[in-house]
Design a protein around this motif. Structure first.
Motif, PDB file in Angstrom:
ATOM      1  N   ASP A  84      29.405  53.894  41.182  1.00 19.44           N
ATOM      2  CA  ASP A  84      30.519  54.012  42.121  1.00 19.44           C
ATOM      3  C   ASP A  84      31.454  55.135  41.679  1.00 19.44           C
ATOM      4  O   ASP A  84      32.059  55.044  40.608  1.00 19.44           O
ATOM      5  CB  ASP A  84      31.271  52.672  42.143  1.00 19.44           C
TER       6      ASP A  84
ATOM      7  N   CYS B  26      33.397  54.315  49.813  1.00 17.15           N
ATOM      8  CA  CYS B  26      32.477  53.331  49.259  1.00 17.15           C
ATOM      9  C   CYS B  26      31.674  52.523  50.274  1.00 17.15           C
ATOM     10  O   CYS B  26      30.466  52.671  50.414  1.00 17.15           O
ATOM     11  CB  CYS B  26      33.289  52.388  48.383  1.00 17.15           C
TER      12      CYS B  26
ATOM     13  N   LYS C 146      27.719  46.023  42.708  1.00 14.71           N
ATOM     14  CA  LYS C 146      28.768  46.208  43.724  1.00 14.71           C
ATOM     15  C   LYS C 146      28.174  46.514  45.103  1.00 14.71           C
ATOM     16  O   LYS C 146      27.296  47.348  45.230  1.00 14.71           O
ATOM     17  CB  LYS C 146      29.704  47.348  43.307  1.00 14.71           C
TER      18      LYS C 146
ATOM     19  N   HIS D 186      30.661  45.791  47.994  1.00 14.66           N
ATOM     20  CA  HIS D 186      31.936  46.067  48.663  1.00 14.66           C
ATOM     21  C   HIS D 186      31.915  45.714  50.149  1.00 14.66           C
ATOM     22  O   HIS D 186      32.480  46.430  50.970  1.00 14.66           O
ATOM     23  CB  HIS D 186      32.302  47.555  48.476  1.00 14.66           C
TER      24      HIS D 186
ATOM     25  N   LEU E  33      29.475  41.642  43.141  1.00 11.51           N
ATOM     26  CA  LEU E  33      30.891  41.534  42.782  1.00 11.51           C
ATOM     27  C   LEU E  33      31.698  41.265  44.039  1.00 11.51           C
ATOM     28  O   LEU E  33      31.265  41.582  45.151  1.00 11.51           O
ATOM     29  CB  LEU E  33      31.355  42.846  42.142  1.00 11.51           C
TER      30      LEU E  33
ATOM     31  N   GLN F  65      36.117  45.076  45.006  1.00 13.52           N
ATOM     32  CA  GLN F  65      35.912  46.140  44.014  1.00 13.52           C
ATOM     33  C   GLN F  65      35.315  45.605  42.707  1.00 13.52           C
ATOM     34  O   GLN F  65      34.806  46.384  41.902  1.00 13.52           O
ATOM     35  CB  GLN F  65      37.254  46.827  43.678  1.00 13.52           C
ATOM     36  N   GLY F  66      35.418  44.315  42.473  1.00 13.21           N
ATOM     37  CA  GLY F  66      34.929  43.744  41.224  1.00 13.21           C
ATOM     38  C   GLY F  66      35.876  44.007  40.059  1.00 13.21           C
ATOM     39  O   GLY F  66      36.885  44.700  40.210  1.00 13.21           O
TER      40      GLY F  66
ATOM     41  N   THR G   5      25.601  43.770  34.730  1.00  9.28           N
ATOM     42  CA  THR G   5      24.817  44.211  35.888  1.00  9.28           C
ATOM     43  C   THR G   5      23.424  44.649  35.436  1.00  9.28           C
ATOM     44  O   THR G   5      22.409  44.283  36.042  1.00  9.28           O
ATOM     45  CB  THR G   5      25.562  45.356  36.616  1.00  9.28           C
TER      46      THR G   5
ATOM     47  N   LYS H 273      29.492  49.047  39.245  1.00 11.04           N
ATOM     48  CA  LYS H 273      30.887  49.204  39.679  1.00 11.04           C
ATOM     49  C   LYS H 273      31.493  50.466  39.056  1.00 11.04           C
ATOM     50  O   LYS H 273      32.269  51.191  39.666  1.00 11.04           O
ATOM     51  CB  LYS H 273      31.708  47.992  39.251  1.00 11.04           C
TER      52      LYS H 273
ATOM     53  N   HIS I  45      34.371  53.433  38.703  1.00  9.37           N
ATOM     54  CA  HIS I  45      35.459  53.356  39.693  1.00  9.37           C
ATOM     55  C   HIS I  45      36.812  53.171  39.005  1.00  9.37           C
ATOM     56  O   HIS I  45      36.892  52.565  37.936  1.00  9.37           O
ATOM     57  CB  HIS I  45      35.180  52.178  40.638  1.00  9.37           C
TER      58      HIS I  45
END
Ligand code: SGN
Ligand code: CA
Length: 533
Positions: free
Chosen positions: A39, A79, A127, A129, A143, A146-147, A171, A195, A198
């Motif tokens: 991400d 995203c 992720k 989203h 997630l 955004q986790g 992950t 994720k 990010h």
């Protein structure tokens, strides 16, 4: 008795081998697919792209053994919209997920659903989203929104569970565990979505010491004053000096901000800092503080006499240290996964893709974040390894897009590509069987007014030029000559030398909008829905 059972077990094994060989001759072994997406991972932060900011040996190895795409782009640099394009193979204005706010309709077709129907096992880990239970996957562990970096919550097949550990490692471990648990007689497609890196960039504890000592070369345009660009670049709120947050982003604890009189730009900044670090266990927090406290103490002493330029330098280094620190764990995860594939004889028959949901600014134009159709955020890293068809060391500079993933994967799997998918399979392009490819791409961006204040726009990019239209509360066109002005500092829309090019680009943009089914009515409809939200 013993020899009798030995002979019979030998015969059974022999029969199994013969029947497997017979099956293979009827249907050739279909390839597995592992799609790795991080991400906000800028191509500038992958050493294979030659930018010298960091080292990513495992991702680089994929590029050495496969193909590196130098002009891969997204259709909408944000995203959730990017993920919707990945799944559906359709532009945002067709799949409906135009921004991070609107709802994604999981009931529509997506490529994992089609692979599932064709006998693939599918999983989504990390992720995504998007709200709602992911459709098209035999297994999902995602997630929420955004986790979180430390001890994150996951929704595992619909059940919420907090896991202990660091998100990138968790992950990776879950992805490998799923591979171990799968049915070995079926091909698989795994979406392994990190994720990281990010915002707000919390690296793993094992990396913080090394990465907080890093000194990164500043990009040439770090102090950009946006002269030569339009209103959109001047009014965007993604400048590292002015718009980055002191607490959550730069890791200045709220009480130090108070002592120094640093104004929080947004009230959630201090809370975000507390929430992010508050997820750590006591031991984790102690290890974190042991590294970050001395940095902040030094900053506290120096801040009162810092010039604006020195503040920018400090903030840029802090940003890059944490951002690149996050990428170290991603790269290790790629290494772990590759080792697993190798040890299990899966590395030849598995297509491995490494990419990001979009590009990112690492200080170019003074910015962080993405969204703009300018190069750093329009482009995204893309590496594909599949030794059966792709020669080691291949480089592709054609305008491939994230729109092409769904049709490409279906093509590799031998599944019919639905006629309403808008991308094209790049399978033959990357194996060097064809050289003809699209020479222009279409881009849209909608999330405004919103965080970072990047205005609504759409546009066309050809191999050499880019024409962008910013609308809603402005009515401005920008034209860049990427050959003479690769950094996009000089809008030549009103330069008479470009009159013919401008005319041609306008005509091609109209054609592209028609070809993909976009229109002013769409733009107005999405705006209305957005303002209602
Ligand atoms: C959060 C970030 C923004 C970022 C958006 C969208 N702020 O709001 O900087 O642009 O996500 O990012 S944060 O401080 O809360 O992290 S996206 O990649 O999910 O589209
Ligand atoms: Ca992103």
């Amino acid at each position: 008795m013993k020899s009798y059972s030995l002979i019979s077990s030998f015969l059974i094994q022999l029969l199994c081998i013969i029947s497997l060989q017979a099956q293979e001759s009827v249907s050739p072994k279909r390839p597995n697919i592992i799609f790795i997406m991080s991400d906000d991972h800028a191509y500038q932060a992958i050493s294979a792209y030659g930018h010298n900011l960091n080292k990513t040996p495992n991702i680089d190895q994929l590029a050495e053994e496969g193909a590196l795409f130098t002009r891969a782009t997204v259709t909408n640099s944000l995203c959730a919209p990017s993920r919707a394009v990945l799944l559906t193979g359709k532009h945002s204005f067709i799949n409906g997920k135009v921004d991070n706010v609107s709802r994604f309709d999981w009931n529509q077709d997506n490529f994992p659903k089609l692979l599932q129907k064709a006998g693939y096992q599918t999983a989504l880990i990390g992720k995504i989203h998007m709200d709602g239970l992911p459709q098209g996957f035999d297994h999902s562990a995602v997630l929420i929104d955004q986790g979180e970096y430390y001890n994150p919550n996951f929704i595992i097949n619909g059940q919420k569970k907090q896991l202990k550990g660091y998100v990138t490692d968790l992950t990776t471990d879950m992805a490998i565990q799923w591979l171990k648990d799968r049915q070995i007689d079926q091909p698989f497609c795994l979406l392994y979505h990190q994720k990281a890196p990010h915002r707000e960039w919390l690296p793993a504890l094992r990396h913080i010491k090394e990465y907080t000592q890093l000194k990164v070369k500043e990009p040439a345009t770090l102090y950009d004053d946006y002269h030569g660009r339009g209103t959109a670049a001047k009014t965007a709120e993604m400048n590292i000096l002015k718009d980055m947050n002191w607490a959550a982003d730069n890791k200045v604890p709220p009480h130090i901000m108070d002592e120094l009189g640093l104004k929080e730009r947004l009230d959630w900044d201090k809370n975000a800092y507390k929430n992010n670090l508050g997820r750590m266990t006591e031991e984790e927090r102690a290890a974190w503080d042991a590294v970050y406290n001395p940095i902040i103490e030094k900053f506290k002493a120096e801040y009162p006499s810092m010039s604006a330029q020195e503040q920018m330098q400090w903030r840029y280094q802090r940003y890059m240290q944490d951002y690149l620190g996050c990428i170290a764990s991603i790269d290790e995860g790629v290494g772990k996964l590759m080792a697993y594939l190798k040890a299990n004889n899966l590395s030849d028959n598995t297509i491995i893709v490494y990419t990001s949901d979009q590009g990112f600014y690492l200080g170019e134009h003074g910015w962080f974040d993405k969204r703009f159709m300018y190069e750093e955020s329009l482009r995204t890293p893309l590496i594909v390894r599949y030794p059966k068809e792709i020669k080691a060391g291949t480089r592709i500079d054609k305008l491939v897009q994230n729109l092409d993933f769904a049709p490409t994967f279906l093509d590799y799997a031998g599944v019919d590509i639905p006629s309403d998918m808008q991308g094209a399979s790049f399978r033959k392009l990357v194996s060097n069987e064809i050289s003809s490819w699209r020479d222009a791409i279409y881009y849209t961006y909608y999330e405004y007014p919103s965080i970072h204040m990047v205005k609504r726009h759409y546009g066309i990019r050809t191999e050499r030029y880019k024409l962008i239209y910013f609308y809603y509360d402005v009515d401005e066109w920008e034209l860049y000559d990427l050959k003479n002005d690769p950094q996009e500092l000089n809008n030549v829309y009103n330069d008479s030398n470009y009159a013919d090019i401008k005319k041609d680009l306008h005509a091609r943009l109209v054609e592209l909008r028609k070809q993909y089914g976009d229109s002013d009515e769409h733009d107005a409809r999405f705006l209305k829905a957005y303002l209602k939200n």
